[in-house]
Design a protein around this motif. Structure first.
Motif, PDB file in Angstrom:
ATOM      1  N   LEU A  66       5.044  -3.718   1.931  1.00 38.76           N
ATOM      2  CA  LEU A  66       5.663  -3.149   0.741  1.00 38.76           C
ATOM      3  C   LEU A  66       5.062  -1.760   0.541  1.00 38.76           C
ATOM      4  N   PHE A  67       5.877  -0.742   0.729  1.00 43.10           N
ATOM      5  CA  PHE A  67       5.428   0.645   0.649  1.00 43.10           C
ATOM      6  C   PHE A  67       5.517   1.128  -0.789  1.00 43.10           C
ATOM      7  N   VAL A  68       4.369   1.481  -1.372  1.00 41.79           N
ATOM      8  CA  VAL A  68       4.307   1.998  -2.731  1.00 41.79           C
ATOM      9  C   VAL A  68       4.473   3.515  -2.653  1.00 41.79           C
ATOM     10  N   THR A  73       9.290   1.596   9.436  1.00 42.57           N
ATOM     11  CA  THR A  73      10.210   0.936   8.514  1.00 42.57           C
ATOM     12  C   THR A  73       9.508  -0.206   7.804  1.00 42.57           C
ATOM     13  N   PRO A  74       9.089  -0.004   6.566  1.00 41.16           N
ATOM     14  CA  PRO A  74       8.487  -1.114   5.805  1.00 41.16           C
ATOM     15  C   PRO A  74       9.547  -2.146   5.460  1.00 41.16           C
ATOM     16  N   THR A  75       9.093  -3.323   5.096  1.00 39.58           N
ATOM     17  CA  THR A  75      10.012  -4.388   4.701  1.00 39.58           C
ATOM     18  C   THR A  75      10.746  -4.021   3.424  1.00 39.58           C
ATOM     19  N   ALA A  76      10.030  -3.389   2.487  1.00 41.66           N
ATOM     20  CA  ALA A  76      10.614  -2.955   1.222  1.00 41.66           C
ATOM     21  C   ALA A  76       9.751  -1.825   0.659  1.00 41.66           C
ATOM     22  N   ALA A  77      10.273  -1.183  -0.378  1.00 39.39           N
ATOM     23  CA  ALA A  77       9.542  -0.108  -1.047  1.00 39.39           C
ATOM     24  C   ALA A  77       9.619  -0.327  -2.555  1.00 39.39           C
ATOM     25  N   ILE A  78       8.684   0.302  -3.259  1.00 39.09           N
ATOM     26  CA  ILE A  78       8.652   0.240  -4.722  1.00 39.09           C
ATOM     27  C   ILE A  78       7.998   1.520  -5.220  1.00 39.09           C
ATOM     28  N   GLY A 135       0.797  -1.214   0.000  1.00 43.56           N
ATOM     29  CA  GLY A 135       0.000   0.000   0.000  1.00 43.56           C
ATOM     30  C   GLY A 135       0.828   1.260   0.000  1.00 43.56           C
ATOM     31  N   ASP A 136       0.162   2.392  -0.301  1.00 45.00           N
ATOM     32  CA  ASP A 136       0.855   3.679  -0.388  1.00 45.00           C
ATOM     33  C   ASP A 136       0.619   4.572   0.811  1.00 45.00           C
TER      34      ASP A 136
END
Length: 286
Positions: A244-246, A277-282, A226-227
């Motif tokens: 996963l941070f959009v 702190t998200p696990t990852a970003a995109i 999500g964003d």
């Protein structure tokens, strides 16, 4: 440093389930993102389960109709859970009385097709139920100051059927029910919500996963996408789920000139400011 992914497929094999946000990830309220459609299709083709988890203040069936109008293909999802579903469940359990004062638009009428309540004037209400602004293209929470003051004077509790403060419709940012709830809290009013980041919507998501698969899935095999830093990311973290941070949604203006490729330093500054702190970003879901 939070890793920045090139695509969702960089995580192949790590997750069995996605709890995927809609607005800002799959669409912008006006158009569906083709790359996001393909990413979700690939995940499902690999055996994964996609649950679309949205803070829309309407029941899932209404959300699905909206996706159809946007041209979103049905093969991107295995199910939908909404903040509206969670709020309706609480209303129908009698948690907010049977007479409510409603703040919201005609487009939210589907909520009341499922909710067993009567809409009444503020002077008769047992609580206030907010699905959004009456006209979210022109209004702000300031337009409701008089109503909120009167509700606070009566000591009414407020249920926000959508925790989001803002969403972006195309290039335009508009207010949501969460903005009115925040204004009510500033007056000392009591509010509650059941969408992200709050636990009830995740309970609905887990129940849907178990119903679809016939078994529960361990939390380390679920990824929240999500964003919204205060909704999607904060909610996933609080639930002990990977996120996963959009960055190309609500936070896009803070991430640099290229919406598809967030700048690492800007991302880290943004996350530090929000203490998450998200696990990852995109950049965009793809």
């Amino acid at each position: 440093m939070t890793p920045i992914l090139g695509s969702l497929s960089d995580l192949d094999g790590r997750y069995d389930v996605l709890f995927c946000d809609l607005w800002g990830c799959l669409h912008d309220g006006r158009r569906v993102y083709p790359a996001a459609v393909e990413a979700l299709r690939r995940f499902r083709a690999g055996g994964g389960l996609v649950i679309l988890m949205t803070n829309a203040p309407r029941p899932a069936v209404s959300v699905e109709r909206h996706l159809e109008r946007l041209g979103c293909p049905p093969d991107v999802r295995d199910g939908v859970v909404s903040s509206g579903d969670a709020a309706v469940a609480s209303v129908n359990a009698g948690d907010w009385g049977r007479r409510v004062f409603h703040i919201g638009a005609a487009k939210d009428e589907a909520f009341f097709e499922a909710a067993q309540v009567e809409r009444v004037g503020l002077d008769e209400a047992e609580s206030v139920l907010v699905t959004g602004l009456v006209d979210d293209l022109t209004e702000t929470p300031d337009d409701y100051a008089e109503i909120l003051a009167a509700a606070r004077a009566r000591g009414l509790r407020m249920l926000s059927a959508n925790p989001d403060v803002h969403v972006d419709v195309g290039e335009r940012r508009i207010w949501c029910a969460g903005g009115i709830a925040a204004a009510y809290e500033a007056l000392g009013g009591e509010t509650a919500s059941y969408g992200k980041p709050h636990p009830p919507i995740y309970a609905l998501g887990r129940a849907m996963v178990e119903a679809r698969l016939g078994r529960p899935v361990s939390d380390d095999r679920v990824l929240c996408v999500g964003d919204g830093i205060h909704t999607d990311v904060a909610g996933g973290v609080a639930q002990g789920l990977d996120t996963l941070f959009v960055t190309g949604g609500l936070a896009a203006p803070q991430m640099g000139a290229d919406v598809e490729h967030p700048e690492a330093e800007r991302l880290e500054s943004y996350l530090a400011a929000h203490a998450l702190t998200p696990t990852a970003a995109i950049g965009r879901l793809r």
